[in-house]
Design a protein around this motif. Structure first.
Motif, PDB file in Angstrom:
ATOM      1  N   THR A  81       0.822  -1.207   0.000  1.00 17.94           N
ATOM      2  CA  THR A  81       0.000   0.000   0.000  1.00 17.94           C
ATOM      3  C   THR A  81       0.857   1.258   0.000  1.00 17.94           C
ATOM      4  O   THR A  81       0.439   2.263  -0.523  1.00 17.94           O
ATOM      5  N   THR A  82       2.065   1.193   0.545  1.00 16.90           N
ATOM      6  CA  THR A  82       2.889   2.390   0.560  1.00 16.90           C
ATOM      7  C   THR A  82       3.573   2.634  -0.773  1.00 16.90           C
ATOM      8  O   THR A  82       3.964   3.745  -1.060  1.00 16.90           O
ATOM      9  N   CYS A  83       3.710   1.609  -1.613  1.00 15.76           N
ATOM     10  CA  CYS A  83       4.340   1.854  -2.911  1.00 15.76           C
ATOM     11  C   CYS A  83       3.317   2.378  -3.910  1.00 15.76           C
ATOM     12  O   CYS A  83       3.687   2.861  -4.961  1.00 15.76           O
ATOM     13  N   ALA A  84       2.046   2.279  -3.594  1.00 12.04           N
ATOM     14  CA  ALA A  84       0.995   2.766  -4.480  1.00 12.04           C
ATOM     15  C   ALA A  84       0.902   4.278  -4.392  1.00 12.04           C
ATOM     16  O   ALA A  84       1.191   4.864  -3.362  1.00 12.04           O
ATOM     17  N   HIS A  85       0.472   4.925  -5.487  1.00  9.02           N
ATOM     18  CA  HIS A  85       0.450   6.384  -5.505  1.00  9.02           C
ATOM     19  C   HIS A  85      -0.867   6.953  -6.036  1.00  9.02           C
ATOM     20  O   HIS A  85      -1.665   7.411  -5.260  1.00  9.02           O
ATOM     21  N   GLY A  86      -1.131   6.960  -7.350  1.00 11.68           N
ATOM     22  CA  GLY A  86      -2.370   7.552  -7.829  1.00 11.68           C
ATOM     23  C   GLY A  86      -2.787   7.122  -9.220  1.00 11.68           C
ATOM     24  O   GLY A  86      -1.939   6.808 -10.056  1.00 11.68           O
ATOM     25  N   VAL A  87      -4.121   7.115  -9.448  1.00 15.28           N
ATOM     26  CA  VAL A  87      -4.712   6.776 -10.747  1.00 15.28           C
ATOM     27  C   VAL A  87      -6.054   7.484 -10.906  1.00 15.28           C
ATOM     28  O   VAL A  87      -6.656   7.931  -9.926  1.00 15.28           O
ATOM     29  N   ILE A  88      -6.543   7.535 -12.143  1.00 11.69           N
ATOM     30  CA  ILE A  88      -7.941   7.898 -12.378  1.00 11.69           C
ATOM     31  C   ILE A  88      -8.778   6.706 -11.928  1.00 11.69           C
ATOM     32  O   ILE A  88      -8.517   5.574 -12.331  1.00 11.69           O
ATOM     33  N   SER A  89      -9.760   6.950 -11.073  1.00  7.73           N
ATOM     34  CA  SER A  89     -10.655   5.859 -10.677  1.00  7.73           C
ATOM     35  C   SER A  89     -11.967   5.898 -11.463  1.00  7.73           C
ATOM     36  O   SER A  89     -12.671   4.898 -11.536  1.00  7.73           O
ATOM     37  N   SER A  90     -12.289   7.050 -12.072  1.00 12.38           N
ATOM     38  CA  SER A  90     -13.469   7.160 -12.919  1.00 12.38           C
ATOM     39  C   SER A  90     -13.280   8.361 -13.834  1.00 12.38           C
ATOM     40  O   SER A  90     -12.791   9.394 -13.366  1.00 12.38           O
ATOM     41  N   PRO A  91     -13.619   8.244 -15.118  1.00 13.24           N
ATOM     42  CA  PRO A  91     -14.183   7.129 -15.873  1.00 13.24           C
ATOM     43  C   PRO A  91     -13.177   5.980 -16.008  1.00 13.24           C
ATOM     44  O   PRO A  91     -12.029   6.112 -15.558  1.00 13.24           O
ATOM     45  N   PRO A  92     -13.600   4.860 -16.618  1.00 18.22           N
ATOM     46  CA  PRO A  92     -12.708   3.692 -16.712  1.00 18.22           C
ATOM     47  C   PRO A  92     -11.397   4.023 -17.429  1.00 18.22           C
ATOM     48  O   PRO A  92     -11.403   4.567 -18.527  1.00 18.22           O
ATOM     49  N   ARG A  93     -10.284   3.720 -16.772  1.00 17.17           N
ATOM     50  CA  ARG A  93      -8.958   3.983 -17.331  1.00 17.17           C
ATOM     51  C   ARG A  93      -8.432   2.736 -18.048  1.00 17.17           C
ATOM     52  O   ARG A  93      -8.936   1.636 -17.858  1.00 17.17           O
ATOM     53  N   ARG A  94      -7.400   2.916 -18.831  1.00 18.66           N
ATOM     54  CA  ARG A  94      -6.744   1.780 -19.476  1.00 18.66           C
ATOM     55  C   ARG A  94      -6.210   0.813 -18.422  1.00 18.66           C
ATOM     56  O   ARG A  94      -5.662   1.231 -17.407  1.00 18.66           O
ATOM     57  N   GLN A  95      -6.342  -0.470 -18.739  1.00 16.87           N
ATOM     58  CA  GLN A  95      -5.899  -1.542 -17.868  1.00 16.87           C
ATOM     59  C   GLN A  95      -4.838  -2.389 -18.581  1.00 16.87           C
ATOM     60  O   GLN A  95      -4.803  -2.429 -19.804  1.00 16.87           O
ATOM     61  N   PRO A  96      -3.994  -3.095 -17.829  1.00 15.36           N
ATOM     62  CA  PRO A  96      -3.023  -3.988 -18.465  1.00 15.36           C
ATOM     63  C   PRO A  96      -3.720  -5.228 -19.019  1.00 15.36           C
ATOM     64  O   PRO A  96      -4.718  -5.682 -18.474  1.00 15.36           O
ATOM     65  N   GLY A  97      -3.181  -5.759 -20.102  1.00 10.00           N
ATOM     66  CA  GLY A  97      -3.720  -6.972 -20.716  1.00 10.00           C
ATOM     67  C   GLY A  97      -2.636  -7.681 -21.505  1.00 10.00           C
ATOM     68  O   GLY A  97      -1.447  -7.346 -21.411  1.00 10.00           O
ATOM     69  N   THR A  98      -3.042  -8.648 -22.315  1.00  5.53           N
ATOM     70  CA  THR A  98      -2.073  -9.478 -23.037  1.00  5.53           C
ATOM     71  C   THR A  98      -1.259  -8.685 -24.066  1.00  5.53           C
ATOM     72  O   THR A  98      -0.082  -8.973 -24.264  1.00  5.53           O
ATOM     73  N   ALA A  99      -1.868  -7.710 -24.728  1.00  6.76           N
ATOM     74  CA  ALA A  99      -1.109  -6.896 -25.703  1.00  6.76           C
ATOM     75  C   ALA A  99      -0.011  -6.104 -24.985  1.00  6.76           C
ATOM     76  O   ALA A  99       1.114  -5.994 -25.480  1.00  6.76           O
ATOM     77  N   PHE A 100      -0.345  -5.559 -23.810  1.00  7.91           N
ATOM     78  CA  PHE A 100       0.641  -4.837 -23.001  1.00  7.91           C
ATOM     79  C   PHE A 100       1.771  -5.773 -22.581  1.00  7.91           C
ATOM     80  O   PHE A 100       2.954  -5.425 -22.688  1.00  7.91           O
ATOM     81  N   GLU A 101       1.436  -6.973 -22.132  1.00  7.88           N
ATOM     82  CA  GLU A 101       2.461  -7.937 -21.714  1.00  7.88           C
ATOM     83  C   GLU A 101       3.372  -8.301 -22.883  1.00  7.88           C
ATOM     84  O   GLU A 101       4.595  -8.352 -22.731  1.00  7.88           O
ATOM     85  N   THR A 102       2.790  -8.532 -24.062  1.00 11.28           N
ATOM     86  CA  THR A 102       3.580  -8.882 -25.238  1.00 11.28           C
ATOM     87  C   THR A 102       4.506  -7.742 -25.634  1.00 11.28           C
ATOM     88  O   THR A 102       5.652  -7.963 -26.013  1.00 11.28           O
ATOM     89  N   THR A 103       4.040  -6.517 -25.535  1.00 13.66           N
ATOM     90  CA  THR A 103       4.802  -5.346 -25.971  1.00 13.66           C
ATOM     91  C   THR A 103       5.859  -4.921 -24.956  1.00 13.66           C
ATOM     92  O   THR A 103       6.982  -4.579 -25.326  1.00 13.66           O
ATOM     93  N   CYS A 104       5.502  -4.925 -23.677  1.00 19.84           N
ATOM     94  CA  CYS A 104       6.414  -4.393 -22.656  1.00 19.84           C
ATOM     95  C   CYS A 104       7.126  -5.460 -21.829  1.00 19.84           C
ATOM     96  O   CYS A 104       8.041  -5.134 -21.075  1.00 19.84           O
ATOM     97  N   GLY A 105       6.718  -6.709 -21.948  1.00 23.57           N
ATOM     98  CA  GLY A 105       7.393  -7.790 -21.235  1.00 23.57           C
ATOM     99  C   GLY A 105       6.680  -8.205 -19.967  1.00 23.57           C
ATOM    100  O   GLY A 105       5.913  -7.434 -19.383  1.00 23.57           O
ATOM    101  N   SER A 106       6.938  -9.420 -19.538  1.00 20.39           N
ATOM    102  CA  SER A 106       6.221  -9.985 -18.388  1.00 20.39           C
ATOM    103  C   SER A 106       6.581  -9.316 -17.067  1.00 20.39           C
ATOM    104  O   SER A 106       5.746  -9.222 -16.172  1.00 20.39           O
ATOM    105  N   GLN A 107       7.816  -8.803 -16.919  1.00 18.96           N
ATOM    106  CA  GLN A 107       8.180  -8.146 -15.658  1.00 18.96           C
ATOM    107  C   GLN A 107       7.407  -6.841 -15.481  1.00 18.96           C
ATOM    108  O   GLN A 107       6.878  -6.581 -14.405  1.00 18.96           O
ATOM    109  N   ILE A 108       7.352  -6.032 -16.528  1.00 18.38           N
ATOM    110  CA  ILE A 108       6.609  -4.773 -16.441  1.00 18.38           C
ATOM    111  C   ILE A 108       5.125  -5.073 -16.291  1.00 18.38           C
ATOM    112  O   ILE A 108       4.431  -4.444 -15.488  1.00 18.38           O
ATOM    113  N   TYR A 109       4.633  -6.062 -17.033  1.00 21.55           N
ATOM    114  CA  TYR A 109       3.224  -6.451 -16.924  1.00 21.55           C
ATOM    115  C   TYR A 109       2.895  -6.872 -15.480  1.00 21.55           C
ATOM    116  O   TYR A 109       1.897  -6.433 -14.914  1.00 21.55           O
TER     117      TYR A 109
END
Length: 188
Positions: A17-45
């Motif tokens: 919880t202390t490493c977390a910082h901030g995001v848009i909670s509404s409207p729906p923001r982009r989420q990680p998925g398989t295309a992100f994992e393929t493009t940026c790698g499994s560690q970043i994913y």
């Protein structure tokens, strides 16, 4: 041994919880998925999937041989439209859009909300909302920094194709060299 495991579990929970910082909670923001994992790698994913509140600099520390040249961490944290086709919002020129921000760990900085062309990673409208003393550690965070509205400008046909434009919330905490962002896909 059981007591040590409980203490370790509590420490890990607190760290997450202390490493977390901030995001848009509404409207729906982009989420990680398989295309992100393929493009940026499994560690970043794995990092982003376990803590979407993290910063771009943290992602950069996990760039490795799996990370392709197409991984653009400073465009929506590298998150891709291909994983978020079901989250596209439709807004009209002049429409007021309420934005909710969830801050889990404040750091004094600057923040803004703009419309970004995802092809060029350039701001095409905005800032539509600016916060010059954003999420300060020197005082309580004012309500208008976490709950506000933006007005969608007339963008002509620039944002008529899904995936071409995003509403981007951008927060830069320069004193600690950390940048956060969230993107909302939309059409007009």
């Amino acid at each position: 041994m059981y007591t040590k495991l409980i203490a370790l579990s509590a420490a890990l929970a607190a760290a997450s919880t202390t490493c977390a910082h901030g995001v848009i909670s509404s409207p729906p923001r982009r989420q990680p998925g398989t295309a992100f994992e393929t493009t940026c790698g499994s560690q970043i994913y794995s990092q982003v999937s376990s803590d979407q509140y993290g910063n771009q600099q943290g992602e950069e520390q996990n760039i490795n041989s799996q990370t392709t040249a197409a991984c653009q961490l400073y465009l929506c944290k590298g998150l891709l439209y291909a994983d978020n086709e079901s989250n596209v919002q439709h807004y009209t020129a002049g429409q007021s859009v309420p934005i909710q921000i969830d801050i889990r760990a404040p750091h004094t900085g600057v923040a803004n909300v703009s419309i970004v062309d995802t092809t060029s990673n350039k701001v095409i409208a905005g800032p539509l909302y600016s916060i010059p003393d954003a999420y300060s550690t020197a005082h309580a965070i004012p309500a208008n920094q976490t709950s506000f509205s933006i007005t969608i400008p007339s963008l002509g046909s620039q944002c008529s194709t899904a995936g071409k434009c995003v509403i981007q919330w951008w927060w830069d905490a320069r004193s600690i060299d950390q940048t956060y962002m969230s993107c909302v896909d939309f059409t007009q």
